[in-house]
Design a protein around this motif. Sequence first.
Motif, short mmCIF file in Angstrom:
data_model
loop_
_atom_site.label_atom_id
_atom_site.label_comp_id
_atom_site.label_asym_id
_atom_site.label_seq_id
_atom_site.Cartn_x
_atom_site.Cartn_y
_atom_site.Cartn_z
N TYR A 245 0.90 -1.18 -0.08
CA TYR A 245 -0.07 -0.12 -0.04
C TYR A 245 0.89 1.20 -0.12
CZ TYR A 245 -3.72 -3.34 1.47
OH TYR A 245 -4.57 -4.29 1.50
N GLY A 246 2.21 1.06 0.27
CA GLY A 246 3.02 2.40 0.36
C GLY A 246 2.92 3.16 1.54
N PHE A 247 2.35 2.46 2.71
CA PHE A 247 2.13 3.18 3.98
C PHE A 247 2.49 2.11 4.99
CE2 PHE A 247 -0.95 5.57 1.51
CZ PHE A 247 -0.50 6.84 1.55
N ALA A 248 3.18 2.63 6.21
CA ALA A 248 3.39 1.70 7.22
C ALA A 248 2.11 1.64 8.05
CB ALA A 248 4.61 2.13 8.22
N LYS A 249 2.01 0.66 8.72
CA LYS A 249 0.78 0.44 9.75
C LYS A 249 0.73 1.68 10.88
CE LYS A 249 1.72 -3.69 11.31
NZ LYS A 249 1.54 -4.81 12.10
N GLU A 250 1.77 2.32 11.01
CA GLU A 250 1.83 3.57 11.78
C GLU A 250 1.06 4.86 11.08
OE1 GLU A 250 4.11 1.63 11.28
OE2 GLU A 250 5.53 1.44 13.27
N GLU A 251 0.61 4.59 9.86
CA GLU A 251 0.10 5.64 9.04
C GLU A 251 -1.40 5.53 8.97
OE1 GLU A 251 3.20 7.39 6.19
OE2 GLU A 251 4.01 5.36 6.46
N GLN A 252 -2.05 6.52 8.97
CA GLN A 252 -3.73 6.46 8.46
C GLN A 252 -3.80 5.95 6.83
OE1 GLN A 252 -6.25 6.45 10.55
NE2 GLN A 252 -4.37 6.28 12.05
N GLY A 253 -2.87 6.38 6.28
CA GLY A 253 -2.91 5.84 4.71
C GLY A 253 -3.10 4.42 4.65
N PHE A 254 -2.36 3.72 5.47
CA PHE A 254 -2.38 2.33 5.43
C PHE A 254 -3.73 1.80 5.77
CE2 PHE A 254 -2.34 -1.78 8.02
CZ PHE A 254 -2.00 -2.55 6.81
N TRP A 255 -4.46 2.15 6.92
CA TRP A 255 -5.77 1.87 7.45
C TRP A 255 -6.86 1.91 6.36
CZ3 TRP A 255 -5.39 -1.74 10.73
CH2 TRP A 255 -4.21 -1.86 11.49
N GLN A 256 -6.72 3.24 5.65
CA GLN A 256 -7.69 3.60 4.67
C GLN A 256 -7.92 2.34 3.36
OE1 GLN A 256 -6.54 7.63 4.02
NE2 GLN A 256 -7.13 8.12 5.94
N ALA A 257 -6.43 2.23 3.23
CA ALA A 257 -6.21 1.40 2.05
C ALA A 257 -6.57 -0.17 2.39
CB ALA A 257 -4.96 1.47 1.44
N LEU A 258 -6.16 -0.28 3.91
CA LEU A 258 -6.78 -1.80 3.95
C LEU A 258 -8.17 -2.02 4.06
CD1 LEU A 258 -5.22 -4.82 4.94
CD2 LEU A 258 -5.68 -3.75 7.49
N GLU A 259 -9.12 -1.23 4.81
CA GLU A 259 -10.49 -1.08 4.89
C GLU A 259 -10.95 -1.22 3.55
OE1 GLU A 259 -12.11 1.72 7.58
OE2 GLU A 259 -14.05 1.20 6.89
N LYS A 260 -10.36 -0.50 2.56
CA LYS A 260 -11.17 -0.50 1.18
C LYS A 260 -10.76 -1.91 0.49
CE LYS A 260 -10.90 3.07 -2.71
NZ LYS A 260 -10.23 3.83 -3.06
N ASP A 261 -9.57 -2.14 0.75
CA ASP A 261 -9.25 -3.81 0.33
C ASP A 261 -10.18 -4.75 0.87
OD1 ASP A 261 -7.82 -5.15 -1.53
OD2 ASP A 261 -6.07 -4.92 -0.47
#
Length: 222
Positions: free
Chosen positions: A142-158
């Motif tokens: 996703y290009g974001f570490a789990k420490e970053e909000q970008g990761f969770w947004q991408a994961l939830e979408k996925d």
Amino acid sequence: MLDWAKIDTVMLDMDGTLLDLHFDTYYWLQHLPERYSQLKGVTEQQAKNIIYPKLMSLRGQLDWYSIEYWATQFDIDIVALQHEVRHKIGFLSGTEDFLNWLSTTDKQIFLVTNADHYSLGVKQPHVRLDRWLHGFYHSHDYGFAKEEQGFWQALEKDIGYDPERSLMVDDNLEVLAAAQESGIGHLLAVSKPDSQRPPQDTGKFLSVENVGQAVPTLKEAN
Ligand SMILES: [Mg+2]
């Protein structure tokens, strides 16, 4: 304790949550400097002076978790050297009991890790996490570490999980805080990620020493 009846999706960190962090601690702090000194013709102390500050400077960032990044940085075959100490790869106490129990439920079980594909590739043959898990999700994809909000947004979408009915289990408190901020309703910290080191203070988070302790007792289950 956790209210398992309110949880449909279980997201599990790998290193320090399911697997003993001792492998990683030993590899990065001892084996790598030792082999670096042999391969590069410097003393072990010089090797540590080169390696440690670089590792420290990127802690918690996506590159810190990238085997490829460090292979380039140190001009070393990180994966080959990891294989040399593969006998140290193993489960934390309680992990198999926990995963066996979880598999008897109808919950979705996912690995959600900052470890990259190379790192998983080294460990997977020894632990075969695919025996229990329904999917593997890497922050590097996703290009974001789990420490970053970008990761969770991408994961939830996925994955399409319901955040309120999801659980994240991690030994990294920064990650748990990020998961919480993203709306994940249930959080569990592991207080003893490394079998050879003393437990950590998990602050405000509900915690267990190892995930085996999260298996409901018969009394709780009834
Ligand atoms: Mg971890």
